[in-house]
Scaffold this motif. Structure first.
Motif, PDB file in Angstrom:
ATOM      1  N   VAL A  34       0.832  -1.210   0.000  1.00 45.62           N
ATOM      2  CA  VAL A  34       0.000   0.000   0.000  1.00 45.62           C
ATOM      3  C   VAL A  34       0.867   1.260   0.000  1.00 45.62           C
ATOM      4  O   VAL A  34       0.539   2.244  -0.674  1.00 45.62           O
ATOM      5  N   THR A  35       1.984   1.237   0.716  1.00 47.34           N
ATOM      6  CA  THR A  35       2.867   2.410   0.761  1.00 47.34           C
ATOM      7  C   THR A  35       3.351   2.777  -0.633  1.00 47.34           C
ATOM      8  O   THR A  35       3.330   3.942  -1.024  1.00 47.34           O
ATOM      9  N   ARG A  36       3.757   1.796  -1.393  1.00 48.27           N
ATOM     10  CA  ARG A  36       4.219   2.031  -2.772  1.00 48.27           C
ATOM     11  C   ARG A  36       3.074   2.566  -3.633  1.00 48.27           C
ATOM     12  O   ARG A  36       3.249   3.493  -4.413  1.00 48.27           O
ATOM     13  N   MET A  37       1.886   1.978  -3.475  1.00 46.56           N
ATOM     14  CA  MET A  37       0.725   2.429  -4.249  1.00 46.56           C
ATOM     15  C   MET A  37       0.378   3.871  -3.909  1.00 46.56           C
ATOM     16  O   MET A  37       0.002   4.649  -4.785  1.00 46.56           O
ATOM     17  N   MET A  38       0.503   4.233  -2.621  1.00 43.47           N
ATOM     18  CA  MET A  38       0.224   5.610  -2.207  1.00 43.47           C
ATOM     19  C   MET A  38       1.167   6.576  -2.914  1.00 43.47           C
ATOM     20  O   MET A  38       0.745   7.644  -3.366  1.00 43.47           O
ATOM     21  N   LYS A  39       2.440   6.218  -3.016  1.00 43.99           N
ATOM     22  CA  LYS A  39       3.426   7.069  -3.688  1.00 43.99           C
ATOM     23  C   LYS A  39       3.116   7.201  -5.172  1.00 43.99           C
ATOM     24  O   LYS A  39       3.183   8.289  -5.733  1.00 43.99           O
ATOM     25  N   VAL A  40       2.786   6.078  -5.811  1.00 44.12           N
ATOM     26  CA  VAL A  40       2.508   6.082  -7.249  1.00 44.12           C
ATOM     27  C   VAL A  40       1.241   6.869  -7.560  1.00 44.12           C
ATOM     28  O   VAL A  40       1.209   7.672  -8.493  1.00 44.12           O
ATOM     29  N   LEU A  41       0.190   6.651  -6.765  1.00 42.70           N
ATOM     30  CA  LEU A  41      -1.109   7.266  -7.045  1.00 42.70           C
ATOM     31  C   LEU A  41      -1.288   8.643  -6.433  1.00 42.70           C
ATOM     32  O   LEU A  41      -2.166   9.393  -6.844  1.00 42.70           O
ATOM     33  N   GLY A  42      -0.509   8.940  -5.401  1.00 41.12           N
ATOM     34  CA  GLY A  42      -0.691  10.211  -4.705  1.00 41.12           C
ATOM     35  C   GLY A  42      -2.017  10.286  -3.978  1.00 41.12           C
ATOM     36  O   GLY A  42      -2.626  11.353  -3.859  1.00 41.12           O
ATOM     37  N   LYS A  43      -2.486   9.137  -3.492  1.00 40.35           N
ATOM     38  CA  LYS A  43      -3.768   9.056  -2.775  1.00 40.35           C
ATOM     39  C   LYS A  43      -3.515   8.560  -1.362  1.00 40.35           C
ATOM     40  O   LYS A  43      -2.554   7.845  -1.100  1.00 40.35           O
ATOM     41  N   PRO A  44      -4.400   8.891  -0.414  1.00 45.23           N
ATOM     42  CA  PRO A  44      -4.215   8.430   0.966  1.00 45.23           C
ATOM     43  C   PRO A  44      -4.441   6.923   1.109  1.00 45.23           C
ATOM     44  O   PRO A  44      -5.110   6.297   0.279  1.00 45.23           O
ATOM     45  N   GLN A  45      -3.904   6.395   2.194  1.00 44.77           N
ATOM     46  CA  GLN A  45      -4.001   4.963   2.484  1.00 44.77           C
ATOM     47  C   GLN A  45      -5.453   4.493   2.508  1.00 44.77           C
ATOM     48  O   GLN A  45      -5.766   3.414   2.002  1.00 44.77           O
ATOM     49  N   SER A  46      -6.343   5.282   3.075  1.00 43.48           N
ATOM     50  CA  SER A  46      -7.752   4.870   3.179  1.00 43.48           C
ATOM     51  C   SER A  46      -8.382   4.666   1.798  1.00 43.48           C
ATOM     52  O   SER A  46      -9.150   3.720   1.596  1.00 43.48           O
ATOM     53  N   THR A  47      -8.041   5.529   0.858  1.00 47.57           N
ATOM     54  CA  THR A  47      -8.574   5.410  -0.507  1.00 47.57           C
ATOM     55  C   THR A  47      -8.052   4.141  -1.169  1.00 47.57           C
ATOM     56  O   THR A  47      -8.822   3.381  -1.766  1.00 47.57           O
ATOM     57  N   ILE A  48      -6.750   3.915  -1.064  1.00 42.41           N
ATOM     58  CA  ILE A  48      -6.144   2.724  -1.660  1.00 42.41           C
ATOM     59  C   ILE A  48      -6.765   1.468  -1.044  1.00 42.41           C
ATOM     60  O   ILE A  48      -7.138   0.531  -1.762  1.00 42.41           O
ATOM     61  N   SER A  49      -6.916   1.456   0.271  1.00 44.69           N
ATOM     62  CA  SER A  49      -7.469   0.287   0.961  1.00 44.69           C
ATOM     63  C   SER A  49      -8.903  -0.010   0.539  1.00 44.69           C
ATOM     64  O   SER A  49      -9.280  -1.170   0.385  1.00 44.69           O
ATOM     65  N   GLN A  50      -9.713   1.035   0.344  1.00 47.29           N
ATOM     66  CA  GLN A  50     -11.093   0.837  -0.117  1.00 47.29           C
ATOM     67  C   GLN A  50     -11.123   0.162  -1.483  1.00 47.29           C
ATOM     68  O   GLN A  50     -11.902  -0.759  -1.719  1.00 47.29           O
ATOM     69  N   HIS A  51     -10.268   0.622  -2.374  1.00 43.97           N
ATOM     70  CA  HIS A  51     -10.246   0.052  -3.725  1.00 43.97           C
ATOM     71  C   HIS A  51      -9.657  -1.353  -3.729  1.00 43.97           C
ATOM     72  O   HIS A  51     -10.134  -2.227  -4.460  1.00 43.97           O
TER      73      HIS A  51
END
Length: 93
Positions: A34-51
């Protein structure tokens, strides 16, 4: 008809820009946290986790826990083919 309904549900599950980007990241990295995805997407952890939850519920990705880190990977080869076709020539990583 049941097969078509399952395929339609698969398409619905990936039919969101953030989920497509998550899947693109997973395709390019093979595994990703998730940390890597947050950096790539520029979105918060909560958003990434929901998706990710939506993708997990549909059997598209799975997460493997190692200590505090959860690493995700794509389970469905058809999803890889679809996303590669949709994002042909694009790299968001």
């Amino acid at each position: 008809m049941e097969y078509l309904e399952k395929r339609a549900e698969l398409l619905k599950a990936i039919a969101h820009p953030i989920r497509l980007c998550i899947l693109d990241c997973l395709i390019n990295q093979k595994k990703c946290n998730v940390t890597r995805m947050m950096k790539v997407l520029g979105k918060p952890q909560s958003t990434i986790s929901q998706h990710l939850a939506k993708l997990r519920m549909n059997g598209i990705v799975e997460g493997k826990r190692k200590g505090l880190e959860v690493t995700y990977k794509i389970l469905d080869d058809d999803v890889v083919k679809i996303v590669k076709l949709l994002l042909k020539g694009k790299n968001f990583d």
